[in-house]
Design a protein around this motif. Structure first.
Motif, short mmCIF file in Angstrom:
data_model
loop_
_atom_site.label_atom_id
_atom_site.label_comp_id
_atom_site.label_asym_id
_atom_site.label_seq_id
_atom_site.Cartn_x
_atom_site.Cartn_y
_atom_site.Cartn_z
N UNK A 106 0.85 -1.19 0.00
CA UNK A 106 0.00 0.00 0.00
C UNK A 106 0.88 1.24 0.00
N UNK A 107 0.54 2.20 -0.84
CA UNK A 107 1.24 3.48 -0.90
C UNK A 107 0.39 4.52 -0.17
N UNK A 108 1.00 5.19 0.79
CA UNK A 108 0.29 6.14 1.64
C UNK A 108 0.90 7.52 1.49
N UNK A 109 0.08 8.48 1.09
CA UNK A 109 0.51 9.87 0.96
C UNK A 109 0.23 10.60 2.27
N UNK A 110 1.26 11.21 2.83
CA UNK A 110 1.15 11.97 4.08
C UNK A 110 1.41 13.43 3.77
N UNK A 111 0.42 14.28 3.95
CA UNK A 111 0.60 15.71 3.68
C UNK A 111 1.08 16.44 4.94
N UNK A 112 1.55 17.67 4.71
CA UNK A 112 2.04 18.47 5.84
C UNK A 112 3.32 17.90 6.43
N UNK A 113 4.21 17.41 5.55
CA UNK A 113 5.38 16.65 5.99
C UNK A 113 6.28 17.34 6.98
N UNK A 114 6.29 18.67 7.01
CA UNK A 114 7.13 19.39 7.96
C UNK A 114 6.42 19.71 9.27
N UNK A 115 5.15 19.35 9.38
CA UNK A 115 4.37 19.70 10.56
C UNK A 115 4.57 18.75 11.72
N UNK A 116 4.14 19.19 12.89
CA UNK A 116 4.29 18.41 14.11
C UNK A 116 3.62 17.04 14.00
N UNK A 128 -3.19 18.05 -8.31
CA UNK A 128 -3.61 16.98 -9.22
C UNK A 128 -2.40 16.26 -9.82
N UNK A 129 -1.36 17.02 -10.17
CA UNK A 129 -0.14 16.39 -10.70
C UNK A 129 0.48 15.47 -9.66
N UNK A 130 0.53 15.92 -8.41
CA UNK A 130 1.12 15.13 -7.34
C UNK A 130 0.37 13.81 -7.15
N UNK A 131 -0.95 13.88 -7.09
CA UNK A 131 -1.75 12.68 -6.87
C UNK A 131 -1.66 11.75 -8.09
N UNK A 132 -1.66 12.32 -9.28
CA UNK A 132 -1.53 11.51 -10.49
C UNK A 132 -0.18 10.79 -10.52
N UNK A 133 0.87 11.49 -10.11
CA UNK A 133 2.21 10.90 -10.13
C UNK A 133 2.39 9.82 -9.06
N UNK A 134 1.88 10.07 -7.87
CA UNK A 134 2.11 9.15 -6.75
C UNK A 134 1.12 7.99 -6.72
N UNK A 135 -0.10 8.23 -7.19
CA UNK A 135 -1.14 7.20 -7.19
C UNK A 135 -1.24 6.48 -5.83
N UNK A 136 -1.52 7.22 -4.77
CA UNK A 136 -1.60 6.58 -3.45
C UNK A 136 -2.86 5.74 -3.30
N UNK A 137 -2.75 4.74 -2.43
CA UNK A 137 -3.92 3.95 -2.06
C UNK A 137 -4.65 4.59 -0.89
N UNK A 138 -3.90 5.38 -0.11
CA UNK A 138 -4.46 6.05 1.07
C UNK A 138 -3.81 7.42 1.21
N UNK A 139 -4.59 8.37 1.72
CA UNK A 139 -4.06 9.70 2.06
C UNK A 139 -4.29 9.93 3.54
N UNK A 140 -3.23 10.38 4.23
CA UNK A 140 -3.35 10.87 5.61
C UNK A 140 -3.08 12.36 5.53
N UNK A 141 -4.12 13.13 5.72
CA UNK A 141 -4.07 14.57 5.43
C UNK A 141 -3.93 15.38 6.73
#
Length: 307
Positions: free
Chosen positions: A1-11, A46-59
């Motif tokens: 599973x590929x998981x996209x985590x946004x806000x990578x520099x945040x606490x 949209x480019x980011x999501x198209x490129x990464x094609x995650x199965x899950x997003x943790x926003x």
């Protein structure tokens, strides 16, 4: 599973990445920061999501700030967060992302409503004016997740944490939340030998704060079970303290003593917003870090950042 985590520099994102490593999850975690994709830019998202094609997003990405920042720029907090959330959610649904964890806020709950607050209280009464813009943006995204789960059968879930604190918090004056602000002010008072610390309001307002590491560890450990979660889920420490108690705890943490000079003419926000997290407990939520421990970890990290 590929998981996209946004806000990578945040606490919160950094705590999730640390928990991911500690729990040795086999899935790919891809943390992105604003430098890699400004989530306010629809085409870039949209480019980011198209490129990464995650199965899950943790926003976790959001524009956040303390009471002074929210009062100063309500339009910015409303529109920036609406753009961030709408761009990412629409890209996720249109590309078939099946699992999405959205982090809401206790600000979504009505002002001076019953205590403790339960998930069905969202939109039950007027919001707190001092952070209404931010709250409206979070409510809008939470509703989108609810609609998506119901309309398309996707696992889009909303975690509503209490206020968070811990290492990698924002200690910047004017932008920091309460616990980070108390630690920074107590440290500054100790360094300068100040006789007092200014406190907005009369100090009696109560807030619930959860150590970020506890939330991150639970989220990472629970990822495989989110299909069974309700759409909205409160996740908090389970108790609260007054503003003055947080300041006193910060002074004890840094090893200093001085007067706390309250100013009732300054806004203090909601008097209390303790959440009922009993639903989350049925899914394994059990915060383990005491306020004293969490403040010590936070202060150690803050001092390290000053070197």
């Amino acid at each position: 599973m590929r998981v996209l985590l946004t806000g990578g520099n945040g606490m919160l994102a950094k705590a999730i990445a640390a928990a991911w490593s500690e729990q040795d999850r086999p899935d790919d975690l891809i943390a992105v920061t604003r430098a890699e994709a400004d989530l306010r830019d629809q085409a870039a998202v949209r480019r980011m999501v198209d490129d990464l094609r995650p199965d899950m997003v943790i926003h976790t990405a959001a524009r956040v700030g303390g009471i002074a920042a929210n009062i100063a720029d309500p339009t910015g907090f409303l529109m920036d967060n609406l753009l961030i959330d709408s761009n990412l959610l629409s890209a996720a649904t249109s590309t078939g992302v099946e699992k999405f964890i959205y982090f809401g806020s206790s600000c979504m709950y009505p002002r001076d409503y019953r205590q403790p607050l339960v998930e069905s209280d969202v939109l039950a009464a007027p919001l707190e004016p001092t952070n209404e813009g931010y709250a409206l943006s979070k409510i809008t995204a939470a509703r989108y997740c609810e609609y998506t789960a119901r309309q398309h059968g996707l696992d889009y879930r909303v975690v509503i944490p209490s206020n968070l604190y811990g290492p990698n918090d924002d200690f910047t004056p004017g932008r920091s939340h309460l616990v980070a602000a108390t630690i920074a002010k107590a440290h500054a008072a100790k360094e300068s030998g100040a006789d007092s610390i200014d406190v907005w309001g009369d100090g009696t307002a109560r807030r619930e704060f959860t150590y970020v590491g506890d939330l991150a560890s639970w989220v990472v450990a629970s990822l495989d079970a989110i299909h069974d979660w309700p759409t909205l889920l409160n996740v908090g420490q389970g108790d609260d303290h007054s503003v003055l108690e947080y300041y006193q705890a910060a002074l004890e943490t840094v090893g200093y003593s001085c007067e706390l000079a309250t100013d009732p003419s300054k806004p203090a926000g909601m008097h209390q917003k303790l959440m009922d997290s009993s639903l989350a407990k049925t899914f394994g939520w059990e915060p383990r870090t005491s306020l004293a421990e969490g403040m010590r970890y936070s202060y150690d990290a803050y001092r390290s950042s000053l070197v």
